[in-house]
Design an enzyme around this catalytic site. Structure first.
Site, PDB file in Angstrom:
ATOM      1  N   CYS A  63       0.842  -1.207   0.000  1.00  0.00           N
ATOM      2  CA  CYS A  63       0.000   0.000   0.000  1.00  0.00           C
ATOM      3  C   CYS A  63       0.878   1.258   0.000  1.00  0.00           C
ATOM      4  O   CYS A  63       1.688   1.471   0.900  1.00  0.00           O
ATOM      5  CB  CYS A  63      -0.909  -0.051   1.225  1.00  0.00           C
ATOM      6  N   CYS A  66       0.970   3.363   3.026  1.00  0.00           N
ATOM      7  CA  CYS A  66       1.691   2.742   4.150  1.00  0.00           C
ATOM      8  C   CYS A  66       3.191   2.982   3.968  1.00  0.00           C
ATOM      9  O   CYS A  66       3.908   3.209   4.950  1.00  0.00           O
ATOM     10  CB  CYS A  66       1.410   1.239   4.206  1.00  0.00           C
TER      11      CYS A  66
END
Ligand code: FAD
Length: 730
Positions: A63, A66
């Site tokens: 992600c 992230c």
């Protein structure tokens, strides 16, 4: 202070740290980071019933947000390292196949998710989501304090009191506490400084810190406080003085207090795994050609999207049900998959279409997604996740989001090939938008995408425009992310396609470089066409079916939802090497089919595709001129001097009747029928190609026609002769 109680925790946490030392790296984090890497077997035991509060980041290594957030989380962990054992900071990689179920249990549906677990939390649901506005370390620190204060009844034993001190408490402080120093931090009610310094000094002995509010007039007057914040040091001999710092700030206070004579750090060690070399088996690099699309990426995207992303929701309701139905309907209609994969998508689509109401428990959907329903025709989608074209130089680069983009582009382009009058130009884009909104785990990515969609998606008027819309929006994302931490250094984020892939896509108008959209569209159609999808590293479908049924028989029961995810050298089951076409070994017992058996479909696809492509490349190399209208010169990455025409090659193959669709035309029919037909085709095709089989049928048909013609001719002649007077009659 409760410092004396630190020691048992220290021991426990040291053990934990030692246990974690050998743990595999947590995707974006490593054992050298000042935080605890939790995983399936340590998450619950650490976080629940703990005498410390825990702050856990649930993330997915693929992600983008992230990745951006990781340095902030790491810095926060370093910043409040000394707050342990009152508060511990940890991470869990939910992209790691081993952790996926556990993340589901903790109710994680998007990434990154930050959860605060108060001390002595009983169940995963006790975690409180922490929003991280502005992603600043200061906001996060303050959020932790606010959460700590909300749980007074479950105060971590190691945590000193954080509430403001009263006149009475200060008056009798040295009688009730065996310390030499007391630091008073005078501040306003909103300020967090006093509480931060109190937690910073938690592990230091012989000194205590209390905050005093500016509203505490008696104390303000007694110490002559004129500015907030400011601080005073009281000594147990009755003397006091202003703490001499250049700035009334956290680091200045802690620096001063830690260096006072007689102040020592307690024996507690922070919860931190010692630095150990990261033990990972590097994933062998799979050679991939940037001018190709790989089925392994696409099937991995399907698996991950349907069986991992959707599975995060134990019950799908309302908008999510609609989004899933639309997405699967588009997949069933346009995904140019291998026959059993198409069967799979059709059966899921059919099942979803029959669902009444707007509530689907995932447990019910799972039965369909794992093909565990009795009597189903072979409909399998591999549960291996294998990145080929989307393989990054590190495990956290590329992977799933890359494959999702590829899948989306492929679908928009397929829609242009199936266009019919009245086709909704937004059919694919709408389904995709719904999927991203409802299920895409990178929540901030989804928000960005929704922003772009809301701005202009409804202006799309045709399926061609839909393909171009997605292409241009993807390029916007590429531009935004270029040079950021999510960029794989070996795969820089370019405005795509670069000139090496499509020269005519780039033109110059008034010395400005611009896109030639007509050429781009033609390129997209060629690049995302079935002929440019390669089967390298996919598991043969027949072997998949056999594996699936063998596992079911052996009682593995559940077709694991993500066996063989490629994470840092974890093992994957099934076929792992590049797919080598081999002569089909016929064996009537399907059960005995093993990995070396390649179904005819895949074999001929690969074999003839590569032959045709090579021929086309050679023709192009010889200066073979293709008509300007049809030509999209693509330069192959591994041979940049060869202009290659995929569209023409595809057309030639199409004329020769090749392609998976043609082979299993019966797919339009009932699934059982399909199975029989595909088996028939396989039996007919022992050692022959599709072309050979087709020619045989045509020859058979022609010779039958010829015989029929001869028969009719002689019969007519006989009748004619019978009618003549000279012809002897019986
Ligand atoms: P990707 O950008 O994933 O591209 C995959 C492949 O598609 C490339 O290898 C190339 O072959 C092809 N391609 C590239 N550009 C185009 C194009 N314009 N048209 C057609 N094909 C193309 N990450 C973030 O950090 N922040 C975000 O906000 C964000 N939003 C996202 C939104 C969506 C809907 C998706 C699916 C992903 C998003 N991501 C975001 C992830 C990010 O875009 C990349 O997917 C990820 O960083 C991996 O990049 P990559 O280098 O593999 O190439």
């Amino acid at each position: 202070m409760a410092r004396g109680r630190c020691h048992p925790h220290a021991l426990l946490l040291l053990l934990l740290a030692a246990a974690l030392a050998g743990a595999p790296p947590g995707g974006l984090y490593s054992p050298g980071d000042p935080l605890v890497l939790l995983q399936v077997d340590t998450l619950e035991s650490s976080v629940l019933n703990s005498s410390s509060a825990w702050l856990v980041e649930f993330y997915a290594s693929w992600c983008g947000h992230c990745v951006h957030f990781a340095p902030i989380w790491r810095a926060l962990a370093a910043d409040i390292q000394e707050w342990s054992p009152a508060v511990n900071v940890a991470v869990v990689d939910c992209a790691d196949i081993a952790n996926q179920k556990m993340c589901g249990k903790f109710g994680i549906t998007g990434f990154p998710t930050l959860k605060f677990f108060k001390a002595f939390s009983k169940s995963p649901e006790d975690g409180t989501k922490i929003f991280h506005p502005g992603d600043s370390i200061q906001n996060l620190r303050q959020s932790i304090i606010t959460n700590l204060e909300m749980h007074k009844e479950t105060w971590p034993p190691a945590c000193p009191p954080l509430e403001p001190a009263s006149v009475e408490e200060i008056r009798g402080f040295f009688q009730t506490n065996n310390v030499t120093y007391l630091a008073l931090i005078f501040e306003t009610n909103e300020s967090f400084l006093g509480r931060e310094v109190t937690l910073d000094m938690l592990q230091y002995e012989n000194v205590a810190v209390r905050r005093v509010l500016s509203s505490e007039e008696e104390l303000v007057k007694k110490y002559g406080v004129t500015a907030f914040p400011s601080s005073f040091l009281l000594i147990n001999n009755g003397t006091f003085s202003r703490i001499p710092v250049q700035m009334e700030a956290r680091s200045f206070y802690t620096h001063f207090l830690r260096r006072l004579p007689g102040v020592t750090r307690g024996p507690y060690m922070p919860t931190r795994a010692p630095d150990t070399p990261i033990k990972t088996t590097p994933i062998p690099r799979k050679p991939a050609d940037r001018s190709k699309v790989y089925m392994a990426d696409l099937e991995s995207a399907l698996h991950y999207a349907l069986r991992v992303e959707v599975a995060r929701f134990s019950v799908l309701t309302g908008e999510r049900v609609r989004a899933l139905k639309d997405f699967v309907a588009v997949l069933a209609k346009y995904f140019p998959g291998r026959p059993f994969v198409q069967n799979f998508l059709r059966s899921v689509d059919r099942w979803l279409r029959n669902v009444r109401g707007s509530r689907i428990p995932y447990s019910a959907l799972k039965l369909v997604l794992t093909n565990r329903k009795e009597g189903q025709a072979p409909a399998v989608l591999s549960n291996n996740v294998t990145w080929v074209g989307c393989q990054g130089s590190e495990p956290h680069f590329r992977g799933y989001p890359c494959s999702l983009w590829t899948l989306f582009h492929l679908l928009t382009v397929q829609a242009t090939r199936h266009r019919r009058l009245g086709t909704d130009p937004l059919e694919v884009l709408g389904a995709m938008r719904g999927y991203v909104q409802s299920f895409f785990g990178c929540r901030e990515c989804a928000q960005h995408f929704e922003g772009m969609a809301a701005e202009s998606m409804d202006k799309v008027r045709s399926v061609d425009e839909a393909a171009l819309w997605l292409w241009s929006r993807h390029n916007r994302v590429n531009a935004r992310l270029a040079g950021t931490a999510t960029e794989d250094p070996q795969f820089p984020k370019l405005q795509w396609p670069p000139p090496e892939l499509c020269h005519p896509c780039h033109s110059v108008v008034k010395r400005r470089q611009v896109w030639d959209e007509a050429a781009v569209l033609q390129f997209l159609k060629a690049y995302f066409s079935p002929i440019n999808i390669f089967l390298n590293y996919t598991e043969p479908e027949t072997a998949l079916v056999v594996r699936r049924s063998r596992e079911a028989k052996e009682g593995a029961g559940e077709w694991a939802m993500g066996v063989g995810m490629e994470v840092g050298g974890s093992e994957r089951r099934g076929f792992s090497g590049p797919r080598k076409p081999s002569i089909v070994r016929m064996n009537p017992k399907m059960q005995e089919l093993e990995e070396d058996i390649v179904d005819l479909d895949s074999f001929s696809e690969l074999h003839y595709k590569s032959k045709a492509l090579k021929a086309a490349a050679v023709a192009a190399n010889k200066g073979h001129q293709l008509s300007k209208r049809d030509t999209i010169p693509l330069l192959l990455a591994d041979d940049s001097h060869q202009a290659f025409d995929y569209a023409a090659a595809w057309e030639r193959l199409r004329q020769r009747g090749l392609g998976s669709k043609q082979l299993i035309g019966a797919l339009e029919e009932d699934e059982g029928d399909t199975l029989r037909r595909s088996h028939w085709f396989r039996m007919l095709g022992v050692g022959f190609s599709h072309l050979d089989v087709s020619l045989c049928i045509i020859l058979y048909f022609l010779s039958s026609m010829c015989l029929l013609g001869m028969y009719t001719f002689f019969r007519m002649r006989t009748r004619h002769r019978k009618g003549r007077p000279s012809f002897p009659t019986a």
